[in-house]
Design a protein around this motif. Structure first.
Motif, PDB file in Angstrom:
ATOM      1  N   GLU A  29       0.939  -1.248  -0.018  1.00 15.50           N
ATOM      2  CA  GLU A  29      -0.173  -0.095  -0.001  1.00 15.50           C
ATOM      3  C   GLU A  29       0.660   1.427   0.109  1.00 15.50           C
ATOM      4  O   GLU A  29       0.419   2.471  -0.344  1.00 15.50           O
ATOM      5  CB  GLU A  29      -0.790  -0.014   1.208  1.00 15.50           C
ATOM      6  CG  GLU A  29      -0.395  -0.065   2.553  1.00 15.50           C
ATOM      7  CD  GLU A  29      -1.040  -0.807   3.622  1.00 15.50           C
ATOM      8  OE1 GLU A  29      -0.638  -0.697   4.896  1.00 15.50           O
ATOM      9  OE2 GLU A  29      -2.101  -1.163   3.366  1.00 15.50           O
ATOM     10  N   THR A  67       0.867   1.057  -7.048  1.00  7.43           N
ATOM     11  CA  THR A  67      -0.272   1.438  -6.164  1.00  7.43           C
ATOM     12  C   THR A  67      -0.460   2.990  -6.071  1.00  7.43           C
ATOM     13  O   THR A  67       0.248   3.599  -7.003  1.00  7.43           O
ATOM     14  CB  THR A  67      -0.360   0.953  -4.685  1.00  7.43           C
ATOM     15  OG1 THR A  67       0.882   1.174  -4.236  1.00  7.43           O
ATOM     16  CG2 THR A  67      -0.446  -0.640  -4.687  1.00  7.43           C
ATOM     17  N   GLU A 124      -7.485  -0.091  -8.152  1.00  2.79           N
ATOM     18  CA  GLU A 124      -6.547  -0.905  -7.057  1.00  2.79           C
ATOM     19  C   GLU A 124      -7.206  -2.157  -6.932  1.00  2.79           C
ATOM     20  O   GLU A 124      -6.512  -3.241  -6.843  1.00  2.79           O
ATOM     21  CB  GLU A 124      -6.488  -0.053  -5.721  1.00  2.79           C
ATOM     22  CG  GLU A 124      -5.986   1.367  -6.018  1.00  2.79           C
ATOM     23  CD  GLU A 124      -4.276   1.467  -6.085  1.00  2.79           C
ATOM     24  OE1 GLU A 124      -3.885   0.560  -5.150  1.00  2.79           O
ATOM     25  OE2 GLU A 124      -4.011   2.191  -6.684  1.00  2.79           O
ATOM     26  N   GLU A 155      -5.420  -6.085  -7.369  1.00  6.57           N
ATOM     27  CA  GLU A 155      -5.547  -7.025  -6.199  1.00  6.57           C
ATOM     28  C   GLU A 155      -6.138  -8.462  -6.654  1.00  6.57           C
ATOM     29  O   GLU A 155      -5.482  -9.625  -6.414  1.00  6.57           O
ATOM     30  CB  GLU A 155      -6.101  -6.679  -5.069  1.00  6.57           C
ATOM     31  CG  GLU A 155      -5.271  -5.672  -4.435  1.00  6.57           C
ATOM     32  CD  GLU A 155      -6.142  -4.878  -3.254  1.00  6.57           C
ATOM     33  OE1 GLU A 155      -7.437  -5.208  -2.962  1.00  6.57           O
ATOM     34  OE2 GLU A 155      -5.734  -3.587  -2.821  1.00  6.57           O
TER      35      GLU A 155
END
Ligand code: RFL
Ligand code: PHB
Length: 394
Positions: free
Chosen positions: A207, A354, A362, A366
């Motif tokens: 992140e 990211t 995002e 993932e």
């Protein structure tokens, strides 16, 4: 003005220009390489590190494999790190092939030594300023050396002078089209005198941004951090770099990177670009002069080598048999591969970076990563393009 003559005039002594001159030499075709920088400068320029399976083989076959065989690190997989967990992609099992980790400047040193050892003409500190006569049967390259203007007359010109060279700009306006994508990311890259914290590369999505652990030898680590494209290097003292690398490259089981003395650092903006077509009359573009990719897919150097392998074969048919069919097919064949590499590099970049500011994007990234580690087919699709993209296009 003094005029020299050769069959193939090569602008640029990066991997593309040097490998082309070696491949032509093996076919008995004479060339002259013009390079704007000094030998020391091109041999020290830190860049890529991953050689595809087939490109490492090509370097071996053309006589540039001695040190590569001894010092190149053969890797049969890479790891993906996300959500604090490491997942290995086993290239050997998925593709039966491996990559070789070997610094681009080592490839350049090996090729220069090989060419100069065979008496080749590589003129360093000899910048090309213009390419002339592309619409005539006497194309030439204007260059300067030791303060004197010179001209190199050629049958064919190979523009291997990178994205900021003169070759791409030589054809008349409108003859070539440039497609560009600027990515909203940059990479801060370092070399550090410390043993790599893992035997294989680790591509990490966190992140706090992307990070990559790579290496040059058992004693030297190469690491990258996602930063802004215009990130000021002054904002990154060594301690901050290590703190950020440790924060991103961290797993639930306590593993992390080991800091060490940093002896090189730089920031690169990420960009994709493709020039179409890659030919104008007797001028053939190859490598970064024709296309650049963001480094996430590790494709730039490999594409450059793939281009000149084709170009050397095409020039062989032209000079040996008067057969121009391969030269005529050169641009389309290279562009097919270049766009495949752009697509792969865009996929790797979007999946691993990211902070795009778009939560939907995002979540998609993932989901893609989870699919990659749960589906053999998805992993195999990444692996075949990472390990040997050149072989997928003939
Ligand atoms: P180069 O290496 O830019 O060489 C061009 C040469 O031309 C010279 N030149 C001129 N010479 C004479 N007259 C002029 N007017 C001239 N203008 C320029 C330049 O001085 C230079 O010597 O292009 P080439 O040969 O096409 O090679 C391409 C590769 O260098 C490049 O694609 C890779 O480094 C990209 N890349 C990676 N590629 C990989 O395959 N695997 C990787 O792991 C990888 N990692 C990377 C990378 C590039 C990076 N940066 C710095 C952009 C990692 C990074 C951080
Ligand atoms: C490197 O070792 O410099 C390297 C490795 C993998 C990449 C880019 C750069 O995707």
């Amino acid at each position: 003005m003094e005029t020299l003559r050769t069959r193939v005039g090569i602008v640029g002594a990066g991997p593309a220009g040097l490998l082309l001159s070696q491949l032509l030499h093996l076919r008995g075709i004479e060339s002259v390489v013009l390079e704007s920088r000094s030998r020391g400068y091109v041999e020290q320029r830190v860049r890529a590190g991953v050689l595809e399976h087939g490109i490492a083989e090509l370097l071996e076959r053309c006589g540039a494999g001695d040190r590569l065989r001894r010092e190149g690190l053969v890797h049969t997989g890479v790891e993906l790190l996300f959500d604090g967990c490491r997942h290995r992609l086993d290239f050997a099992e998925l593709t039966g092939k491996a990559i070789v980790v070997y610094g681009q400047q080592e490839v350049v040193k090996d090729l220069i030594a090989l060419r100069l050892g065979a008496g080749a003409a590589i003129l360093f500190e000899a910048p090309a300023s213009a390419i002339e006569g592309l619409d005539s049967d006497r194309p030439s390259i204007r260059f300067s050396q030791n303060g004197e203007e010179r001209r190199l007359e050629c049958d064919v010109i190979a523009g291997c002078d990178g994205f900021h060279g003169v070759s791409r700009l030589a054809p008349p306006e409108g003859a070539l089209r440039l497609h560009v994508r600027d990515y909203p990311y940059g990479w801060l890259g370092i070399l550090a005198r410390v043993a790599p914290a893992n035997d294989e590369l680790i591509y990490c999505r966190s992140e706090r941004g992307f990070a990559l652990l790579s290496m040059r030898s058992p004693e030297v680590s190469r690491l990258y951090l996602q930063v802004a494209p215009d990130e000021p290097l002054e904002d990154w003292p060594d301690d901050r770099i290590w703190d950020e690398l440790r924060a991103r490259l961290r797993t639930g089981d306590g593993w992390t990177v080991t800091p060490g003395p940093i002896f090189e650092k730089g920031v690169t903006a990420m960009r994709g670009a493709v020039v179409e077509p890659m030919r104008y009359g007797p001028l053939f573009l190859a490598g970064d002069a024709a296309h650049i990719v963001p480094p996430t897919g590790a494709k730039g150097l490999n594409l450059a080598a793939g281009d000149v392998r084709l170009l050397a074969a095409a020039l062989g048919a032209h000079f040996e048999k008067g057969d121009d069919s391969l030269l005529d097919a050169y641009s389309d064949a290279c562009l097919g591969r270049a766009w495949l590499a752009e697509e792969f590099s865009a996929f790797m970049t979007a999946t691993l970076h990211t902070l795009s500011g778009d939560p939907f994007e995002e979540r998609l990234a993932e989901a893609r990563l989870r699919h990659l580690v749960n589906s053999r087919e998805a992993a195999a699709s990444l692996a075949e393009r990472y390990v040997d993209l050149n072989s997928l296009c003939g």
